[in-house]
Design a protein around this motif. Sequence first.
Motif: not given
Length: 264
Positions: A88-95, A97-111, A261-263
């Motif tokens: 599994g893996f994670g990625e920090y950041g505002s959703f 602004e993050l790469d959409g494909e990477q978020q889908l890969k996270m769901i693919q791997l983690n779930i 993020e606030r900075k």
Amino acid sequence: MATALITGASAGIGAVFAQELAARQTNLVLVARSEAKLQQLAQQLQEQYKIQVDFLIQDLTEATAATDVFDAVTEKGLTIDLLINNAGFGEYGSFAELDGEQQLKMIQLNILASVALTHKFLPGMRQRRNGGIINMSSVAAFQPMPYFSVYAATKAFVLSFSEALAAENKSYGVHVLAVCPGPTDTNFFQEADFPSMLADVAAQNYTPSEVVVREALKGLENKQTTVVPGALGNQLIANLPRFLPREGVLSLWKNILGASERKK
């Protein structure tokens, strides 16, 4: 001699699971993408513990990954007694602004990979009336986490899925455990691109990977459904929703994880 299949076995907690199980005279099937690391680990464990170690080079984000792994194990004539869905893996950041494909890969791997592998290997365990499944979740599973939204959501799925399977399969002699570690001494926070300030705070509260693995295996032996390994702080994170209203939990994590993020 029992055989365990471990995903994400080339480094971190997966490699420690391999080391600990090898020391307990368990044969292994190691699954990861890195051929060089798997080959080195397999050779070391075989020589040191005189066990059988097979390894499979597989990207578990591919749609056919679970079928490919199951078919390879079947062709080798192996029976899997313990499945450890660790990759599994994670990625920090505002959703947004993050790469959409990477978020889908996270769901693919983690779930999806964990669900698919479990569905492949669980029926055989039920038929044999014996087996174990360890699914790696996280303390992040117990509440939504702004700036870590997809990762926390995937781990909430893993926790709920594992606890439900534990109840369904207890009478078949198959024990399912969700392991929910907090910060651990791996490269997770660096790979997840956490700001250095947050990564440094996490590093001060690391639980050794060896502790996570030993408490996980002990939890499986004791037929627990959920284990939160490590220090008291991990228990506090896991139990926050019991003591604070949901909005309060959200506000707390937004302030903690959103500091960088606030900075901007």
